[in-house]
Each structure stands twice: as structure tokens, then as C-alpha cells.
Design a protein around this motif. Sequence first.
Motif, PDB file in Angstrom:
ATOM      1  N   ALA A  76       0.828  -1.205   0.000  1.00 32.68           N
ATOM      2  CA  ALA A  76       0.000   0.000   0.000  1.00 32.68           C
ATOM      3  C   ALA A  76       0.862   1.255   0.000  1.00 32.68           C
ATOM      4  O   ALA A  76       0.495   2.276  -0.592  1.00 32.68           O
ATOM      5  CB  ALA A  76      -0.928  -0.010   1.213  1.00 32.68           C
ATOM      6  N   VAL A  77       2.022   1.200   0.655  1.00 34.37           N
ATOM      7  CA  VAL A  77       2.892   2.374   0.732  1.00 34.37           C
ATOM      8  C   VAL A  77       3.473   2.726  -0.635  1.00 34.37           C
ATOM      9  O   VAL A  77       3.912   3.849  -0.862  1.00 34.37           O
ATOM     10  CB  VAL A  77       4.031   2.133   1.754  1.00 34.37           C
ATOM     11  CG1 VAL A  77       5.044   1.131   1.230  1.00 34.37           C
ATOM     12  CG2 VAL A  77       4.709   3.447   2.118  1.00 34.37           C
ATOM     13  N   LEU A  78       3.458   1.794  -1.577  1.00 30.51           N
ATOM     14  CA  LEU A  78       3.908   2.065  -2.938  1.00 30.51           C
ATOM     15  C   LEU A  78       2.752   2.531  -3.811  1.00 30.51           C
ATOM     16  O   LEU A  78       2.877   3.482  -4.581  1.00 30.51           O
ATOM     17  CB  LEU A  78       4.555   0.815  -3.542  1.00 30.51           C
ATOM     18  CG  LEU A  78       5.253   0.975  -4.914  1.00 30.51           C
ATOM     19  CD1 LEU A  78       6.358  -0.055  -5.069  1.00 30.51           C
ATOM     20  CD2 LEU A  78       4.265   0.840  -6.075  1.00 30.51           C
ATOM     21  N   VAL A  79       1.602   1.870  -3.684  1.00 31.59           N
ATOM     22  CA  VAL A  79       0.455   2.166  -4.544  1.00 31.59           C
ATOM     23  C   VAL A  79      -0.213   3.493  -4.186  1.00 31.59           C
ATOM     24  O   VAL A  79      -0.519   4.311  -5.073  1.00 31.59           O
ATOM     25  CB  VAL A  79      -0.574   1.020  -4.479  1.00 31.59           C
ATOM     26  CG1 VAL A  79      -1.812   1.369  -5.313  1.00 31.59           C
ATOM     27  CG2 VAL A  79       0.040  -0.280  -4.967  1.00 31.59           C
ATOM     28  N   THR A  80      -0.441   3.722  -2.912  1.00 33.99           N
ATOM     29  CA  THR A  80      -1.219   4.888  -2.479  1.00 33.99           C
ATOM     30  C   THR A  80      -0.609   6.222  -2.927  1.00 33.99           C
ATOM     31  O   THR A  80      -1.333   7.082  -3.445  1.00 33.99           O
ATOM     32  CB  THR A  80      -1.395   4.874  -0.954  1.00 33.99           C
ATOM     33  OG1 THR A  80      -1.989   3.639  -0.551  1.00 33.99           O
ATOM     34  CG2 THR A  80      -2.280   6.028  -0.510  1.00 33.99           C
ATOM     35  N   PRO A  81       0.705   6.454  -2.749  1.00 35.48           N
ATOM     36  CA  PRO A  81       1.261   7.748  -3.184  1.00 35.48           C
ATOM     37  C   PRO A  81       1.108   8.014  -4.675  1.00 35.48           C
ATOM     38  O   PRO A  81       1.005   9.167  -5.096  1.00 35.48           O
ATOM     39  CB  PRO A  81       2.749   7.634  -2.807  1.00 35.48           C
ATOM     40  CG  PRO A  81       2.800   6.602  -1.744  1.00 35.48           C
ATOM     41  CD  PRO A  81       1.729   5.624  -2.097  1.00 35.48           C
ATOM     42  N   LEU A  82       1.076   6.949  -5.472  1.00 33.11           N
ATOM     43  CA  LEU A  82       0.934   7.132  -6.913  1.00 33.11           C
ATOM     44  C   LEU A  82      -0.433   7.696  -7.274  1.00 33.11           C
ATOM     45  O   LEU A  82      -0.634   8.205  -8.381  1.00 33.11           O
ATOM     46  CB  LEU A  82       1.174   5.810  -7.639  1.00 33.11           C
ATOM     47  CG  LEU A  82       2.624   5.309  -7.600  1.00 33.11           C
ATOM     48  CD1 LEU A  82       2.721   3.902  -8.174  1.00 33.11           C
ATOM     49  CD2 LEU A  82       3.541   6.256  -8.355  1.00 33.11           C
ATOM     50  N   GLY A  83      -1.375   7.581  -6.350  1.00 36.20           N
ATOM     51  CA  GLY A  83      -2.693   8.177  -6.582  1.00 36.20           C
ATOM     52  C   GLY A  83      -2.608   9.684  -6.758  1.00 36.20           C
ATOM     53  O   GLY A  83      -3.490  10.297  -7.366  1.00 36.20           O
ATOM     54  N   ALA A  84      -1.524  10.290  -6.227  1.00 37.61           N
ATOM     55  CA  ALA A  84      -1.350  11.738  -6.375  1.00 37.61           C
ATOM     56  C   ALA A  84      -1.163  12.140  -7.831  1.00 37.61           C
ATOM     57  O   ALA A  84      -1.393  13.298  -8.203  1.00 37.61           O
ATOM     58  CB  ALA A  84      -0.157  12.204  -5.545  1.00 37.61           C
ATOM     59  N   LEU A  85      -0.740  11.178  -8.665  1.00 39.66           N
ATOM     60  CA  LEU A  85      -0.557  11.486 -10.084  1.00 39.66           C
ATOM     61  C   LEU A  85      -1.873  11.845 -10.758  1.00 39.66           C
ATOM     62  O   LEU A  85      -1.891  12.536 -11.787  1.00 39.66           O
ATOM     63  CB  LEU A  85       0.091  10.298 -10.799  1.00 39.66           C
ATOM     64  CG  LEU A  85       1.505   9.917 -10.327  1.00 39.66           C
ATOM     65  CD1 LEU A  85       2.006   8.721 -11.114  1.00 39.66           C
ATOM     66  CD2 LEU A  85       2.448  11.107 -10.474  1.00 39.66           C
ATOM     67  N   SER A  86      -2.992  11.374 -10.182  1.00 44.96           N
ATOM     68  CA  SER A  86      -4.296  11.723 -10.750  1.00 44.96           C
ATOM     69  C   SER A  86      -4.539  13.230 -10.659  1.00 44.96           C
ATOM     70  O   SER A  86      -5.281  13.801 -11.474  1.00 44.96           O
ATOM     71  CB  SER A  86      -5.417  10.968 -10.024  1.00 44.96           C
ATOM     72  OG  SER A  86      -5.481  11.331  -8.658  1.00 44.96           O
ATOM     73  N   ILE A  87      -3.891  13.872  -9.673  1.00 41.62           N
ATOM     74  CA  ILE A  87      -4.015  15.327  -9.543  1.00 41.62           C
ATOM     75  C   ILE A  87      -3.395  16.010 -10.753  1.00 41.62           C
ATOM     76  O   ILE A  87      -3.942  16.983 -11.297  1.00 41.62           O
ATOM     77  CB  ILE A  87      -3.316  15.809  -8.255  1.00 41.62           C
ATOM     78  CG1 ILE A  87      -3.991  15.195  -7.029  1.00 41.62           C
ATOM     79  CG2 ILE A  87      -3.329  17.331  -8.165  1.00 41.62           C
ATOM     80  CD1 ILE A  87      -3.281  15.474  -5.729  1.00 41.62           C
ATOM     81  N   ILE A  88      -2.234  15.501 -11.184  1.00 45.51           N
ATOM     82  CA  ILE A  88      -1.560  16.083 -12.344  1.00 45.51           C
ATOM     83  C   ILE A  88      -2.424  15.924 -13.595  1.00 45.51           C
ATOM     84  O   ILE A  88      -2.591  16.859 -14.379  1.00 45.51           O
ATOM     85  CB  ILE A  88      -0.187  15.413 -12.571  1.00 45.51           C
ATOM     86  CG1 ILE A  88       0.600  15.311 -11.266  1.00 45.51           C
ATOM     87  CG2 ILE A  88       0.586  16.153 -13.638  1.00 45.51           C
ATOM     88  CD1 ILE A  88       0.878  16.626 -10.623  1.00 45.51           C
ATOM     89  N   VAL A  89      -2.975  14.723 -13.770  1.00 44.59           N
ATOM     90  CA  VAL A  89      -3.833  14.457 -14.930  1.00 44.59           C
ATOM     91  C   VAL A  89      -5.042  15.393 -14.916  1.00 44.59           C
ATOM     92  O   VAL A  89      -5.391  16.005 -15.939  1.00 44.59           O
ATOM     93  CB  VAL A  89      -4.300  12.986 -14.935  1.00 44.59           C
ATOM     94  CG1 VAL A  89      -5.288  12.734 -16.074  1.00 44.59           C
ATOM     95  CG2 VAL A  89      -3.105  12.050 -15.066  1.00 44.59           C
ATOM     96  N   SER A  90      -5.676  15.524 -13.753  1.00 45.33           N
ATOM     97  CA  SER A  90      -6.853  16.401 -13.633  1.00 45.33           C
ATOM     98  C   SER A  90      -6.490  17.849 -13.928  1.00 45.33           C
ATOM     99  O   SER A  90      -7.240  18.570 -14.605  1.00 45.33           O
ATOM    100  CB  SER A  90      -7.450  16.286 -12.226  1.00 45.33           C
ATOM    101  OG  SER A  90      -8.000  15.012 -12.009  1.00 45.33           O
ATOM    102  N   ALA A  91      -5.344  18.286 -13.403  1.00 45.97           N
ATOM    103  CA  ALA A  91      -4.939  19.682 -13.595  1.00 45.97           C
ATOM    104  C   ALA A  91      -4.709  19.989 -15.079  1.00 45.97           C
ATOM    105  O   ALA A  91      -5.136  21.038 -15.583  1.00 45.97           O
ATOM    106  CB  ALA A  91      -3.670  19.965 -12.792  1.00 45.97           C
ATOM    107  N   VAL A  92      -4.041  19.094 -15.776  1.00 47.29           N
ATOM    108  CA  VAL A  92      -3.765  19.305 -17.199  1.00 47.29           C
ATOM    109  C   VAL A  92      -5.060  19.301 -18.010  1.00 47.29           C
ATOM    110  O   VAL A  92      -5.286  20.178 -18.862  1.00 47.29           O
ATOM    111  CB  VAL A  92      -2.802  18.223 -17.730  1.00 47.29           C
ATOM    112  CG1 VAL A  92      -2.657  18.333 -19.246  1.00 47.29           C
ATOM    113  CG2 VAL A  92      -1.441  18.348 -17.062  1.00 47.29           C
ATOM    114  N   LEU A  93      -5.919  18.319 -17.753  1.00 48.02           N
ATOM    115  CA  LEU A  93      -7.177  18.235 -18.494  1.00 48.02           C
ATOM    116  C   LEU A  93      -8.101  19.408 -18.166  1.00 48.02           C
ATOM    117  O   LEU A  93      -8.827  19.902 -19.044  1.00 48.02           O
ATOM    118  CB  LEU A  93      -7.871  16.904 -18.187  1.00 48.02           C
ATOM    119  CG  LEU A  93      -7.179  15.652 -18.719  1.00 48.02           C
ATOM    120  CD1 LEU A  93      -7.957  14.403 -18.325  1.00 48.02           C
ATOM    121  CD2 LEU A  93      -7.032  15.715 -20.236  1.00 48.02           C
ATOM    122  N   ALA A  94      -8.093  19.848 -16.905  1.00 45.26           N
ATOM    123  CA  ALA A  94      -8.927  20.990 -16.517  1.00 45.26           C
ATOM    124  C   ALA A  94      -8.502  22.249 -17.264  1.00 45.26           C
ATOM    125  O   ALA A  94      -9.327  23.093 -17.611  1.00 45.26           O
ATOM    126  CB  ALA A  94      -8.840  21.213 -15.014  1.00 45.26           C
TER     127      ALA A  94
END
Length: 235
Positions: A76-94
Motif C-alpha cells: 500500500a505504501v507504494l500504490v497509495t502515493p501514486l494516486g497523487a498522479l491523478s491530480i496532475i492528470v486532472s490539472a492538465v485536463l482541466a
Amino acid sequence: MYSSNLIGFILAVVSSAFIGSSFIIKKKGLQKAGASGPRASVGGYGYLLEPLWWVGMITMIVGEISNFVAYVYAPAVLVTPLGALSIIVSAVLAHFMLNEKLKRMGMLGCLICVVGSTLIVLHAPEELSIDSVQEIWELAIQPAFLLYTASVAAVALVLILYCAPRFGQTNIMVYVGICSVIGSLTVMSIKAIGIAIKLTLEGANQLVYYQTWIFAMVAVTCIVTQLNYLNMPKK
């Protein structure tokens, strides 16, 4: 172990791409629904009849499934932080789809997300070998974790019952706080379910243990609550 971590890493990145995209698609759906009826921010649920919102929802489900499988393969300590990448995707698409301009502080926030995620992933520890969901349950009922769970529940209830009705429509941090606080329990329960499914497929049936179903109920409750408040934008 490294092969499993790599699979989990790839799935987590794919998950972030889908989830980040889903927020933008659902936002477009919410805007269309709000133009013809009560907005979600004032208690309206007209977005449930909006096809575009469901496209975003399906995209999120695909992303969450990828995320779920990633927890099976990697810690979980590896997978969970990668969820922050969704912020980058959202920011670019927004920026391109919603005409929401990313300011300097937003760019700095995105950079911090990338740096933080990278550091955690590079130093992620190896996952402990789990032979039964009962082992996870024993860890979950330790006094320290029970105290943490009680604290999360208390903070969530204060935000939901007191802060959301009064400040939620004008301060987005209330809804973000609810989803973030509850999300910590979502991660733990989904990780437990993932391990239970993995062990079951390997021949050690975990569905016979009541602990598996408790983790499942916690996960469903947390996910439904998060989805509800994720779809309540401020005015």
C-alpha cells in the motif's frame, strides 16, 4: 517481489490516469445537469440522469479496479502515493477542457505531489507475507490502530454533521477533508480485500472468515460516502 511491485506500479499509474480523467468528465456532466436542474451542491441528484456523468463514473470505476488490483501486487505504501498522479492528470485536463488556469501555487503543488510520490515509491519497503485475512484483522484490532480509526470516525462525523451543512457549499476543503479522512480507511480495507481475494485464488478460501466481510462493508461504506461528497462542488 520486484516483478510484483512493477506490476503494481504500472497498474497504479494507469489507475491514476483513468481516475484523473474521470474527475473532469464528471465535472462536465455535473455542469450539464446543473444547467437544467438543481445543482449537486444544493442537494440535487439530477446528475444521475446525465449520460456524461456516467461516462466519468465508468472511467473512475475502471481506474479504481486497476487501483484495487495494484494493491494485490504491491505494498500500500507504494500504490497509495501514486494516486497523487491523478491530480496532475486532472490539472492538465482541466486547463484544456474546463478553461481552469493553473496558477503558480497550483504548479508548485503538482510538483510537490510528483516529488513526494517519487521519494516514497523509491523507498517503499517490502510487503510482509500474509497467510490469512485473520492476520490482517489481528493488526487492525491493535490499540494504536483502533485509536486511529476512532479518531478518523470522529473527525469525519464532525465534518459531515456540523461543517458540511454550514460551510460545505462555500468552502471546498470541507468536502475534500471528508473524502481524505475517510480515504485512509478505504485504503486499508481495500488492501485487506485484495489480499483475501489473492489468497482465495491461490486455494486458501478467505470468504469463510467474517473478517473478510467486515473489511468489505467498511470499504463499501467509505467508497459510497466519498463518491457522494466528491460530487458536491461548492457554489
